[in-house]
Write an enzyme that holds these catalytic residues in place. Structure first.
Site, short mmCIF file in Angstrom:
data_model
loop_
_atom_site.label_atom_id
_atom_site.label_comp_id
_atom_site.label_asym_id
_atom_site.label_seq_id
_atom_site.Cartn_x
_atom_site.Cartn_y
_atom_site.Cartn_z
N TYR A 125 0.80 -1.23 0.00
CA TYR A 125 0.00 0.00 0.00
C TYR A 125 0.84 1.29 0.00
O TYR A 125 0.57 2.22 -0.75
CB TYR A 125 -0.90 -0.09 1.23
CG TYR A 125 -1.59 1.16 1.68
CD1 TYR A 125 -2.73 1.61 1.02
CD2 TYR A 125 -1.12 1.87 2.80
CE1 TYR A 125 -3.40 2.75 1.46
CE2 TYR A 125 -1.79 3.00 3.24
CZ TYR A 125 -2.91 3.44 2.57
OH TYR A 125 -3.56 4.55 3.01
N GLU A 166 -1.72 -3.86 -17.82
CA GLU A 166 -0.29 -3.77 -17.48
C GLU A 166 0.50 -2.84 -18.40
O GLU A 166 1.62 -3.16 -18.82
CB GLU A 166 0.33 -5.18 -17.44
CG GLU A 166 -0.33 -6.06 -16.39
CD GLU A 166 0.31 -7.42 -16.18
OE1 GLU A 166 1.38 -7.68 -16.75
OE2 GLU A 166 -0.29 -8.24 -15.45
N GLY A 167 -0.12 -1.74 -18.75
CA GLY A 167 0.60 -0.73 -19.54
C GLY A 167 0.82 -1.11 -20.98
O GLY A 167 1.56 -0.43 -21.70
N GLY A 169 -2.07 1.22 -23.12
CA GLY A 169 -1.91 2.66 -23.04
C GLY A 169 -1.64 3.08 -21.61
O GLY A 169 -1.37 2.25 -20.75
N TYR A 193 -2.05 -18.28 -0.72
CA TYR A 193 -0.84 -17.45 -0.78
C TYR A 193 0.30 -18.17 -0.06
O TYR A 193 0.15 -18.57 1.10
CB TYR A 193 -1.16 -16.13 -0.10
CG TYR A 193 -0.14 -15.04 -0.24
CD1 TYR A 193 -0.32 -14.03 -1.17
CD2 TYR A 193 0.99 -15.01 0.55
CE1 TYR A 193 0.60 -13.00 -1.32
CE2 TYR A 193 1.94 -13.99 0.43
CZ TYR A 193 1.72 -12.99 -0.50
OH TYR A 193 2.64 -11.98 -0.64
C1 LIG Z 1 6.08 -6.62 -0.53
C2 LIG Z 1 5.01 -6.61 -1.57
C3 LIG Z 1 3.70 -6.79 -1.17
C4 LIG Z 1 2.69 -6.81 -2.15
N1 LIG Z 1 1.40 -6.97 -1.74
C5 LIG Z 1 0.41 -6.95 -2.67
C6 LIG Z 1 -0.94 -7.11 -2.27
O1 LIG Z 1 -1.27 -7.26 -1.08
N2 LIG Z 1 -1.90 -7.05 -3.23
C7 LIG Z 1 -1.58 -6.84 -4.53
O2 LIG Z 1 -2.48 -6.77 -5.36
N3 LIG Z 1 -0.30 -6.73 -4.93
C8 LIG Z 1 0.69 -6.76 -4.05
N4 LIG Z 1 2.00 -6.62 -4.44
C9 LIG Z 1 2.31 -6.43 -5.87
C10 LIG Z 1 2.31 -4.97 -6.33
O3 LIG Z 1 2.37 -4.09 -5.24
C11 LIG Z 1 1.08 -4.70 -7.17
O4 LIG Z 1 1.23 -5.39 -8.39
C12 LIG Z 1 0.78 -3.23 -7.43
O5 LIG Z 1 -0.48 -3.16 -8.03
C13 LIG Z 1 1.79 -2.55 -8.33
O6 LIG Z 1 1.56 -1.16 -8.26
P1 LIG Z 1 2.72 -0.12 -8.62
O7 LIG Z 1 2.17 1.25 -8.50
O8 LIG Z 1 3.93 -0.40 -7.83
O9 LIG Z 1 2.93 -0.46 -10.16
P2 LIG Z 1 4.27 -0.75 -10.97
O10 LIG Z 1 5.01 -1.87 -10.38
O11 LIG Z 1 5.00 0.51 -11.18
O12 LIG Z 1 3.64 -1.20 -12.36
C14 LIG Z 1 2.89 -2.38 -12.48
C15 LIG Z 1 2.27 -2.45 -13.87
O13 LIG Z 1 1.32 -1.41 -14.01
C16 LIG Z 1 1.61 -0.61 -15.14
N5 LIG Z 1 1.20 0.76 -14.80
C17 LIG Z 1 1.53 1.50 -13.72
N6 LIG Z 1 0.93 2.68 -13.77
C18 LIG Z 1 0.19 2.71 -14.91
C19 LIG Z 1 -0.65 3.67 -15.54
N7 LIG Z 1 -0.90 4.86 -15.00
N8 LIG Z 1 -1.21 3.35 -16.73
C20 LIG Z 1 -1.00 2.14 -17.29
N9 LIG Z 1 -0.23 1.20 -16.74
C21 LIG Z 1 0.36 1.48 -15.56
C22 LIG Z 1 3.09 -0.78 -15.38
O14 LIG Z 1 3.46 -0.53 -16.71
C23 LIG Z 1 3.28 -2.24 -15.00
O15 LIG Z 1 2.92 -3.05 -16.08
C24 LIG Z 1 3.02 -6.63 -3.52
C25 LIG Z 1 4.36 -6.44 -3.88
C26 LIG Z 1 5.34 -6.44 -2.92
C27 LIG Z 1 6.76 -6.24 -3.36
#
Ligand SMILES: Cc1cc2nc3c(=O)[nH]c(=O)nc-3n(C[C@H](O)[C@H](O)[C@H](O)COP(=O)(O)OP(=O)(O)OC[C@H]3O[C@@H](n4cnc5c(N)ncnc54)[C@H](O)[C@@H]3O)c2cc1C
Length: 569
Positions: free
Chosen positions: A207, A269-270, A273, A474
């Protein structure tokens, strides 16, 4: 750059200077060392010094960079090594292991920080004109290789860091919707909505460091998804800038206007667009919350209790049922008891053991909402749990779980210093298959971990994210890598463990991923998940939106044949 408080340290989780507080949990390190077989003489693996990291040389992007500067201003187009480095990978074990070892064979040439929708439209046009690729980037916390470009792509690479687009654009409190920009990090969203008495209610474990855009693009799930839904259930309207134009969906409560475009755009996943706006369903900040922890004599008892509870309509806002191994971890990780608690701890443990809770399964449980309704739901759920021999440990352990839930990701960095491979794998399946998949996955993980590392390691699991039809399963693993392994060999061992976990999920009737997305790490299985024709249809859609294939070309819909799990396709 603005909002650096949300930027990760280049080698691990969270901000420089914040680390897992092992001293506050004196039982934990001895327990982890024993379970992960990290030994008394740790195979300490310091990370390389930042100055030793050599990034691949940047391509010549001078004319593109000056055109981009005209759009977003000089300071929002960056090509320095620091910026390139923090945007090259996500945060899976493999990503962090490579960073710590200084293995960086792909990085963006430019990192651009748009300030609004119009900037994004111009940037996408410029990228198309200059034959450059574009990877949208939120917090970079994905764990499936979603933001990594393939090393052999010779086109100039731009990463579009969305963090400046962090405004609450509008609130319709009467209809409970909010228009949000995609670069908002979790805490920023809640801070912006709180004065309106509203919450989005999306709290993934990442988060603090992940964004709305990333959540939408990966179909993320927060801990309270049982009541608020996954992110795809929360979005009612979107604006997405594609290379062939802007898609806008209207924010309606429901409609019958053909296929649901929102559903097609979330999870992209981007690759279709850039999401520049999302209208989200929001909720009143709950009047009442009840967090607690229960014990069951076995994981199987807890499973049966949860299943009955959900199907009888007593849906908790959060339920995380840990198996016996993960429950041991939770107890080892708790802060030591003090005062009266400490005095009764020994006798209480003995009593529980005598009553059949020798190696229990813990359930973190929460209800939230209007006070009366919440109390009624809890009463109904507790009556069912009692039939399944639950023991209520009360609110205090539930509250402390809630307070420390965002600390756990820091633990992996700590363990990696000792040569541990540590990561999580997740899936979902229907209730009728859940325990079977749990058993087969446990067995497959136990076997592969032993085979590739020579150690038993730690394998813990929980059930969370409940639906009437099933739930998410999980896994967390932690194990010492094979003795004497180079960083590359440790990554190979991890890749094999991950491959076996994913193969076991998919062939055992589970989802390829419940909420981590696809990226290139899960791409080898995507055709089996969607069917040949289904995947081909999505690729055709991509081609119509992005005919030159500039949007995140190494990711979800890459068409250059099956990806290798080590990403070297
Ligand atoms: C410790 C840890 C805990 C986690 N816990 C969870 C959890 O509880 N639940 C969960 O769902 N996930 C979890 N995740 C995974 C991760 O946090 C998610 O996948 C999250 O949604 C990624 O968001 P981000 O902003 O970091 O995106 P990024 O990692 O920056 O990008 C992810 C994807 O989204 C695309 N993207 C980002 N912004 C945009 C935009 N504006 N337009 C189009 N595409 C875009 C990127 O191109 C990429 O393909 C966890 C990861 C870690 C490391």
């Amino acid at each position: 750059m603005s909002d650096d408080k949300y930027r990760h340290k280049w080698w691990g989780w969270g901000l420089e200077g914040i680390e897992y507080d092992m001293d506050a949990r004196p039982s934990l390190w001895p327990w982890i060392r024993q379970k992960g077989e990290l030994g008394d003489d740790p195979d300490l693996r310091p990370r390389v010094d930042l100055s030793e990291i050599r990034l691949p040389p940047a391509r010549n992007t001078e004319s593109l960079a000056s055109a981009l500067r005209m759009v977003v201003g000089d300071c929002n187009v960056r090509g320095d090594d620091d910026d390139r480095l923090v945007h090259c990978y996500g945060r899976s074990y493999r990503d962090v292991a490579r960073l710590r070892a200084g293995i960086v064979d792909t990085a963006p040439d430019l990192v651009v920080y748009p300030g609004g929708h119009d900037d994004v439209v111009r940037i996408v046009e410029l990228a198309t004109q200059h034959g450059a690729t574009l990877v949208p980037f939120g917090g970079g916390t994905n764990v499936a290789g979603c933001v990594e470009r393939t090393a052999h792509d010779s086109r100039p690479g731009i990463t579009l860091d969305m963090r400046r687009m962090n405004r609450l654009l509008a609130v319709d409190a009467q209809s409970r919707t909010a228009d949000l920009e995609p670069g908002l990090f979790g805490p920023q969203i809640e801070e912006a909505l709180a004065p309106h008495g509203l919450t989005l209610g999306h709290h993934p474990d990442s988060y603090i460091y992940s964004t709305l855009g990333g959540w939408l693009a990966t179909r993320s799930a927060g801990t309270q998804s049982n009541v608020y839904g996954k992110i795809e259930d929360m979005v009612v309207g979107m604006t997405v800038v594609t290379p062939t134009g802007v898609i806008e969906t209207r924010a309606l409560p429901a409609a019958s206007n053909g296929p649901d475009l929102n559903r097609l755009l979330v999870g992209s996943e981007g690759t279709f667009g850039v999401i520049t706006r999302a209208t989200m369903r929001v909720h009143a900040i709950p009047e009442y919350e009840d967090y607690r922890m229960l014990l069951f004599p076995t994981f199987q008892d807890g499973f049966a209790a949860l299943h009955e509870c959900v199907q009888c309509g007593y849906m908790p806002s959060l339920a995380r049922l840990s198996d016996e191994a993960e429950t041991e971890f939770m107890f080892a990780a708790k802060h030591p008891a003090t005062g009266f608690q400490r005095w009764i701890e020994g006798p209480a443990k003995k009593l529980l053991k005598a009553r059949g809770y020798g190696r229990p399964a813990a359930l973190v449980l929460a209800f939230e909402g209007p006070r009366q309704l919440t109390l009624e739901l809890r009463r109904g759920a507790m009556a069912i749990f009692k039939k399944h021999r639950t023991f209520d440990l009360g609110a205090s352990p539930g509250e402390s779980w809630k307070e420390s839930r965002y600390d756990v990701p820091y633990l992996r960095d700590f363990m990696m210093d000792y040569g541990a491979i540590a990561d999580s794998f997740e899936t979902s399946t229907v209730w009728s298959n859940l325990m079977r998949l749990y058993e087969t996955s446990n067995e497959a993980l136990r076997r592969v971990i032993g085979d590739v590392t020579g150690f038993h390691g730690y394998i813990g699991s929980h059930i969370s994210h409940l639906y009437e039809t099933g739930a998410c399963l999980y896994y967390t693993i932690a194990v010492r890598c094979r003795e004497g392994s180079t960083p590359e060999e440790a990554i190979e061992q991890y890749s094999e463990i991950k491959r076996v976990a994913t193969e076991t999920f998919v062939s055992g009737g589970g989802a390829l991923s419940h909420h981590h997305g696809v990226g290139y790490e899960h791409r080898p299985w995507i055709e089996r998940e969607l069917s040949e024709r289904g995947l081909a249809s999505l690729r055709q859609l991509k081609e119509s939106l992005d005919p030159d294939g500039i949007m995140n070309p190494g990711g979800l819909l890459a068409s250059e044949g099956p990806a290798r799990i080590d990403g070297s396709d």
